[in-house]
Design a protein around this motif. Structure first.
Motif, mmCIF file in Angstrom:
data_model
loop_
_atom_site.group_PDB
_atom_site.id
_atom_site.type_symbol
_atom_site.label_atom_id
_atom_site.label_comp_id
_atom_site.label_asym_id
_atom_site.label_seq_id
_atom_site.Cartn_x
_atom_site.Cartn_y
_atom_site.Cartn_z
ATOM 1 N N THR A 1 66.185 -24.444 87.217
ATOM 2 C CA THR A 1 66.834 -25.729 87.034
ATOM 3 C C THR A 1 66.117 -26.347 85.743
ATOM 4 O O THR A 1 64.943 -26.733 86.011
ATOM 5 C CB THR A 1 67.138 -26.764 88.114
ATOM 6 O OG1 THR A 1 67.703 -25.868 89.330
ATOM 7 C CG2 THR A 1 67.754 -27.984 87.924
ATOM 8 N N VAL B 1 70.249 -29.049 85.397
ATOM 9 C CA VAL B 1 71.233 -28.036 85.081
ATOM 10 C C VAL B 1 70.663 -26.538 85.522
ATOM 11 O O VAL B 1 69.719 -26.140 84.959
ATOM 12 C CB VAL B 1 71.867 -27.892 83.651
ATOM 13 C CG1 VAL B 1 72.737 -26.871 83.196
ATOM 14 C CG2 VAL B 1 72.128 -29.337 83.043
ATOM 15 N N GLU B 2 71.413 -26.024 86.419
ATOM 16 C CA GLU B 2 71.242 -24.716 86.896
ATOM 17 C C GLU B 2 71.292 -23.560 85.773
ATOM 18 O O GLU B 2 72.343 -23.731 85.091
ATOM 19 C CB GLU B 2 71.886 -24.127 87.967
ATOM 20 C CG GLU B 2 71.490 -24.564 89.352
ATOM 21 C CD GLU B 2 72.262 -24.055 90.474
ATOM 22 O OE1 GLU B 2 71.455 -23.964 91.557
ATOM 23 O OE2 GLU B 2 73.398 -23.778 90.528
ATOM 24 N N ARG C 1 76.488 -22.902 83.250
ATOM 25 C CA ARG C 1 77.968 -23.082 83.351
ATOM 26 C C ARG C 1 78.304 -24.268 82.391
ATOM 27 O O ARG C 1 77.649 -25.375 82.494
ATOM 28 C CB ARG C 1 78.270 -23.574 84.932
ATOM 29 C CG ARG C 1 78.121 -22.403 85.965
ATOM 30 C CD ARG C 1 78.394 -22.986 87.126
ATOM 31 N NE ARG C 1 77.229 -23.692 87.730
ATOM 32 C CZ ARG C 1 76.401 -23.362 88.549
ATOM 33 N NH1 ARG C 1 76.334 -22.077 89.036
ATOM 34 N NH2 ARG C 1 75.473 -24.333 89.191
ATOM 35 N N SER D 1 80.815 -26.247 82.436
ATOM 36 C CA SER D 1 81.301 -27.535 83.270
ATOM 37 C C SER D 1 80.084 -28.474 83.665
ATOM 38 O O SER D 1 80.115 -29.575 83.818
ATOM 39 C CB SER D 1 82.231 -27.098 84.620
ATOM 40 O OG SER D 1 81.002 -26.381 85.399
ATOM 41 N N ASP D 2 78.945 -27.788 83.787
ATOM 42 C CA ASP D 2 77.690 -28.468 84.196
ATOM 43 C C ASP D 2 77.170 -29.439 82.933
ATOM 44 O O ASP D 2 76.417 -30.263 83.144
ATOM 45 C CB ASP D 2 76.530 -27.413 84.659
ATOM 46 C CG ASP D 2 76.832 -26.990 86.065
ATOM 47 O OD1 ASP D 2 77.867 -27.416 86.693
ATOM 48 O OD2 ASP D 2 76.170 -26.024 86.458
#
Length: 353
Positions: A182, A186-187, A201, A203-204
């Motif tokens: 992270t 954000v992952e 991702r 969307s993140d």
């Protein structure tokens, strides 16, 4: 003026200048200055043969290999557009697609009747790729029926068989030691299977992942956040300070929408690619197939130790066949590319080398 023999070739969905190492200065610093003059030093590359874009600002330096298991050595050089410098840290699988034809055309490899296998040592990483080049009547054939997205028309197929490319730049498949990390909340999944790549991702980061490259390139807030993550991920991936490097590549991922297995939007490193790099696609596909990665619930990955995975990108899709071992490492990646000879002759550099 210094006259330098060259070929200009389209390799995959990129275009570059191809040189024999023996035609360039042996001193690396001088070699890089010649390359900068050849391609162009400014953002427009008005005084060189580059096209003002990362995909058309690439160089292959080719020589006979001293390795008994390889035929040629291939050094990839990325001219960083508008920054008057080069980067030799990454590989380039698209430009690699033209290296076999270049080697045959220049007598480094003897053409066979039918298909000639050119065994390539990728100098940037020390990995190997075997190229199947079409050579009917012992002549390189450029015309054919193979089509790849991002390139108009068709051409003869070039089959690229990558061998043992895990940890190509960082030395390990998962350079941070984790399947997920992270950064800035954000992952991400950091992976190096032919190319260091950070998957996120879409969307993140507040986008869909289906935008055009132009739309994403115009989103300065998004690009600033991606760059912040890239700098942190670079350190965590043992790449050091990546401010002036073109790795790691940054790939936004989303659910597939056109029959593929995962959708991607890749930055190289700060400009969104209109397609996706060859080795970048291999890394994205590899990560998507690993349990616990950020693509879980997004990617639709087939079963089995041998998987054909399609990575969607802004101008189409990129398919590859990956062979996995019991430790989930890719032992072989088979890809179809094409290449075409565009020009050959001498180019002139305006400095006395």
């Amino acid at each position: 003026m210094l006259a330098v023999p060259y070929m200009q070739m389209r390799g995959g969905s990129s275009k570059g200048l191809y040189f024999l190492a023996s035609d360039l200065p042996r001193n690396e610093a001088l070699r890089d200055q010649v390359i900068l003059d050849a391609v162009g030093r400014d953002a427009r590359q008005i005084d060189g043969l580059g096209g003002g874009n990362p995909l058309t600002s690439k160089v292959a330096v080719v020589s006979k290999s001293s390795l008994p298991e390889c035929d040629i050595d291939y050094l990839f050089v990325q001219v960083v557009v508008g920054e008057n410098r080069v980067d030799t840290s990454p590989n380039c699988g698209n430009i690699l697609a033209g290296v076999g034809a270049f080697a045959i055309e220049n007598g480094l490899v003897d053409a066979q009747d039918g298909i000639t296998i050119v065994r390539v040592n990728m100098v940037n990483s020390g990995n190997r790729c075997d190229l199947d080049v079409q050579t009917p009547n012992q002549k390189v054939q450029y015309e054919g029926d193979a089509a790849i997205d991002g390139v108009p028309g068709t051409a003869a197929p070039v089959i690229c068989n990558y061998k043992d490319i895990a940890g190509s730049i960082t030395g390990i498949l998962l350079p941070t030691g984790n399947i997920k990390d992270t950064f800035d909340g954000v992952e991400v999944t950091c992976i190096d299977n032919g190319m260091p790549v950070v998957l996120m991702r879409a969307s993140d980061l507040g986008v869909s992942g289906y935008e055009s490259a132009d739309e994403l390139n115009a989103n300065e807030t998004l690009k600033a956040k991606i760059e912040s993550i890239r700098l942190q991920a670079g350190e965590a991936m043992n790449l050091g300070d990546v401010t002036d490097k073109v790795v790691p590549k940054m790939s936004l991922i989303a659910r597939p929408v056109d029959g593929g297995h995962i959708c991607s939007r890749t930055f190289i490193p700060r400009v969104c690619h209109t397609a996706i790099g060859v080795l970048g696609a291999v890394s994205v596909a590899t990560a998507a197939a690993m349990p616990g990665n950020v693509a879980e619930g997004i990617a639709e990955v087939p079963e089995g130790d041998v998987k054909t995975i399609s990575v969607e990108h802004p101008s189409g899709e990129f398919s590859m066949t990956l062979t996995f071992d019991q430790q989930n490492n890719v032992t072989k990646a088979g890809l179809l590319r094409t290449a075409r000879l565009l020009a050959r002759g001498e180019l002139f550099v305006p400095i006395n080398k």
